[in-house]
Design an enzyme around this catalytic site. Structure first.
Site, PDB file in Angstrom:
ATOM      1  N   GLU A  53      -5.076   2.179  -4.231  1.00  0.00           N
ATOM      2  CA  GLU A  53      -3.288   2.485  -4.019  1.00  0.00           C
ATOM      3  C   GLU A  53      -2.982   1.202  -3.240  1.00  0.00           C
ATOM      4  OE1 GLU A  53      -5.053   2.831  -0.875  1.00  0.00           O
ATOM      5  OE2 GLU A  53      -2.999   4.160  -0.172  1.00  0.00           O
ATOM      6  N   ASP A  90       1.022  -1.215  -0.292  1.00  0.00           N
ATOM      7  CA  ASP A  90      -0.027  -0.138   0.005  1.00  0.00           C
ATOM      8  C   ASP A  90       0.731   1.299  -0.007  1.00  0.00           C
ATOM      9  OD1 ASP A  90      -3.009   0.829   1.255  1.00  0.00           O
ATOM     10  OD2 ASP A  90      -1.355   2.124   1.394  1.00  0.00           O
ATOM     11  N   ILE A  91       0.650   2.340  -0.736  1.00  0.00           N
ATOM     12  CA  ILE A  91       1.399   3.270  -0.855  1.00  0.00           C
ATOM     13  C   ILE A  91       1.187   4.150   0.307  1.00  0.00           C
ATOM     14  CG2 ILE A  91       1.988   5.393  -2.394  1.00  0.00           C
ATOM     15  CD1 ILE A  91       1.000   4.099  -4.764  1.00  0.00           C
ATOM     16  N   ASP A 146      -2.799   9.768 -10.223  1.00  0.00           N
ATOM     17  CA  ASP A 146      -3.071   8.822 -11.334  1.00  0.00           C
ATOM     18  C   ASP A 146      -1.583   8.246 -11.938  1.00  0.00           C
ATOM     19  OD1 ASP A 146      -5.716   8.702 -10.862  1.00  0.00           O
ATOM     20  OD2 ASP A 146      -6.166   9.129 -12.876  1.00  0.00           O
ATOM     21  N   ASN A 198      -2.366  13.496  -3.956  1.00  0.00           N
ATOM     22  CA  ASN A 198      -3.521  13.989  -4.469  1.00  0.00           C
ATOM     23  C   ASN A 198      -3.768  15.283  -3.975  1.00  0.00           C
ATOM     24  OD1 ASN A 198      -4.617  11.693  -6.266  1.00  0.00           O
ATOM     25  ND2 ASN A 198      -5.594  10.845  -4.646  1.00  0.00           N
TER      26      ASN A 198
HETATM   27  P1  GH3 Z   1      -1.801   5.557   4.239  1.00  0.00           P
HETATM   28  O1  GH3 Z   1      -0.551   5.583   4.365  1.00  0.00           O
HETATM   29  O2  GH3 Z   1      -2.239   5.158   5.760  1.00  0.00           O
HETATM   30  O3  GH3 Z   1      -2.293   4.126   3.465  1.00  0.00           O
HETATM   31  O4  GH3 Z   1      -2.466   6.686   3.862  1.00  0.00           O
HETATM   32  P2  GH3 Z   1      -2.988   6.942   2.532  1.00  0.00           P
HETATM   33  O5  GH3 Z   1      -3.299   8.351   2.260  1.00  0.00           O
HETATM   34  O6  GH3 Z   1      -2.237   6.308   1.393  1.00  0.00           O
HETATM   35  O7  GH3 Z   1      -4.367   6.130   2.563  1.00  0.00           O
HETATM   36  P3  GH3 Z   1      -5.919   6.552   2.651  1.00  0.00           P
HETATM   37  O8  GH3 Z   1      -6.552   5.315   2.529  1.00  0.00           O
HETATM   38  O9  GH3 Z   1      -6.356   7.543   3.419  1.00  0.00           O
HETATM   39  O10 GH3 Z   1      -6.137   7.167   1.034  1.00  0.00           O
HETATM   40  C1  GH3 Z   1      -6.011   6.549  -0.339  1.00  0.00           C
HETATM   41  C2  GH3 Z   1      -6.227   7.565  -1.091  1.00  0.00           C
HETATM   42  O11 GH3 Z   1      -5.818   7.016  -2.549  1.00  0.00           O
HETATM   43  C3  GH3 Z   1      -7.433   8.207  -1.087  1.00  0.00           C
HETATM   44  C4  GH3 Z   1      -7.879   8.108  -2.459  1.00  0.00           C
HETATM   45  O12 GH3 Z   1      -8.633   9.124  -3.133  1.00  0.00           O
HETATM   46  C5  GH3 Z   1      -6.620   7.588  -3.138  1.00  0.00           C
HETATM   47  N1  GH3 Z   1      -6.816   6.793  -4.411  1.00  0.00           N
HETATM   48  C6  GH3 Z   1      -7.443   5.640  -4.579  1.00  0.00           C
HETATM   49  N2  GH3 Z   1      -7.558   5.236  -5.925  1.00  0.00           N
HETATM   50  C7  GH3 Z   1      -7.300   6.262  -6.643  1.00  0.00           C
HETATM   51  C8  GH3 Z   1      -7.049   6.484  -8.065  1.00  0.00           C
HETATM   52  O13 GH3 Z   1      -7.183   5.664  -8.916  1.00  0.00           O
HETATM   53  N3  GH3 Z   1      -6.213   7.755  -8.343  1.00  0.00           N
HETATM   54  C9  GH3 Z   1      -6.086   8.529  -7.616  1.00  0.00           C
HETATM   55  N4  GH3 Z   1      -5.224   9.588  -8.272  1.00  0.00           N
HETATM   56  N5  GH3 Z   1      -6.158   8.369  -6.279  1.00  0.00           N
HETATM   57  C10 GH3 Z   1      -6.718   7.416  -5.870  1.00  0.00           C
HETATM   58 MG    MG Z   2      -1.992   3.984   1.494  1.00  0.00          MG
HETATM   59 MG    MG Z   3      -5.127   2.002   1.129  1.00  0.00          MG
END
Ligand code: GH3
Ligand code: MG
Ligand code: MG
Length: 305
Positions: free
Chosen positions: A215, A172-173, A189, A180
């Site tokens: 992510e 997980d990123i 993206d 974003n």
């Molecule tokens: P953590 O280190 O705890 O994983 O923090 P995080 O910010 O990575 O995790 P969180 O679950 O709070 O947020 C994930 C974000 O990923 C929120 C969502 O908008 C973004 N995301 C998910 N799918 C996509 C996508 O296809 N494109 C983009 N640009 N953002 C995405």
């Molecule tokens: Mg994350």
């Molecule tokens: Mg996540």
């Protein structure tokens, strides 16, 4: 690559005639001397787009070949064109019932045969494109979750039946929301696409990397224990840590990206849900203890890699 046809007939002169015709029309052609040989050639390594078979053959006829093909799930979508010397309504109805794609009298002439072949091959191509689209994540081009679940279920079955190692890792990123929020969703993206490409290109042929969620990526490592799986993903983690990702925002900017990962190894009583949940628990601990690291679930505990 050209489209591949498997031609089945017990008469060498007929095989030769059709082989020349089809090759001249631009197809790749393999021929089989009878239905049994055809079945052995329809192995998973060979990817035929069409089978053209004679109906009346000694030992095993074209109708039995058709039924075998339709009973094999891997071949269920493979078009079969039946060629017959005699105009028998009963045969036609039986073949249609058994799922023949087209049914032709040998006397139909070459232009009609070729036209029908082209039609069947075109449908097969469209079918393949649809299948591929249904298994692929459109943003990253990785396998999507739906395909991933199917693949993991098969690997679990195999690991259980043959008592083989199998491990999964959820990656997980870290703080991806910040990318974003600061650079915009399009840059987000781009980062996702770059990370996915890097994970994909660094994985072994036997392994699979799936876009599991927004992510999050799931690695499936057949024949691999949790130590080995962890060491493979640890290399990727450390590579990402020292290689920021380029995005086109502001005329070209680099974004530091780190990932956390949770590792779990399959044991014979695990369901898919249990296995993935253990990797998730390990990921949660990796996040909680500071991110940019891996953790492994072992025997009810989560431990550092
Ligand atoms: P953590 O280190 O705890 O994983 O923090 P995080 O910010 O990575 O995790 P969180 O679950 O709070 O947020 C994930 C974000 O990923 C929120 C969502 O908008 C973004 N995301 C998910 N799918 C996509 C996508 O296809 N494109 C983009 N640009 N953002 C995405
Ligand atoms: Mg994350
Ligand atoms: Mg996540």
């Amino acid at each position: 690559m050209g489209q591949r046809i498997l031609l089945v007939d017990d008469t060498p002169t007929v095989r030769f005639k059709y082989e020349v015709l089809l090759k001249d029309a631009g197809f790749e052609v393999d021929s089989a001397n009878g239905a049994r040989q055809a079945l052995s050639m329809l192995s998973p390594e060979h990817d035929f787009d069409l089978v053209i078979t004679d109906l009346k053959m000694p030992e095993m006829d074209g109708f039995s070949l058709l039924k075998e093909i339709r009973d094999t799930s891997r071949l269920a979508m493979l078009p079969v064109l039946m060629l017959t010397g005699s105009d028998d309504k009963r045969d036609l109805l039986d073949n249609l019932d058994a799922g023949v794609s087209d049914y032709l009298l040998k006397s139909c002439g070459e232009p009609e045969l070729l036209a029908r072949v082209r039609n069947l091959v075109r449908m097969k191509k469209l079918q393949d494109e649809l299948t591929r689209a249904s298994e692929t994540d459109p943003l990253t081009q990785l396998a999507n979750r739906r395909f991933g679940v199917e693949l993991l279920a098969e690997e679990i079955e195999r690991a259980r039946r043959y008592d083989r190692d199998l491990s999964v890792v959820i990656v997980d990123i870290d703080h991806f929301k910040k990318v974003n929020d600061t650079l915009g969703h399009l840059s987000g993206d781009e980062v996702l696409t770059s990370v996915a490409a890097m994970l994909y290109s660094a994985s072994r042929k036997s392994d699979c990397v799936i876009r599991w969620g927004g992510e999050e990526f799931l690695f499936v490592f057949p024949e691999t224990d949790s130590h080995k799986a962890a060491s493979i993903v640890e290399r990727l983690r450390s590579h990402l840590e020292s290689h920021p990702v380029m995005v086109s925002a502001n005329g070209g900017t680099t974004v530091p990206v780190t990932v956390s990962g949770g590792v779990a190894q399959f044991s014979p009583n695990d369901t898919l849900e249990i296995l993935v949940d253990r990797a998730d628990q390990a990921l949660y601990q990796a996040k909680a203890s500071g991110r940019n690291r891996l953790r492994t679930w072992v025997g009810g505990q989560v431990v550092p890699v």
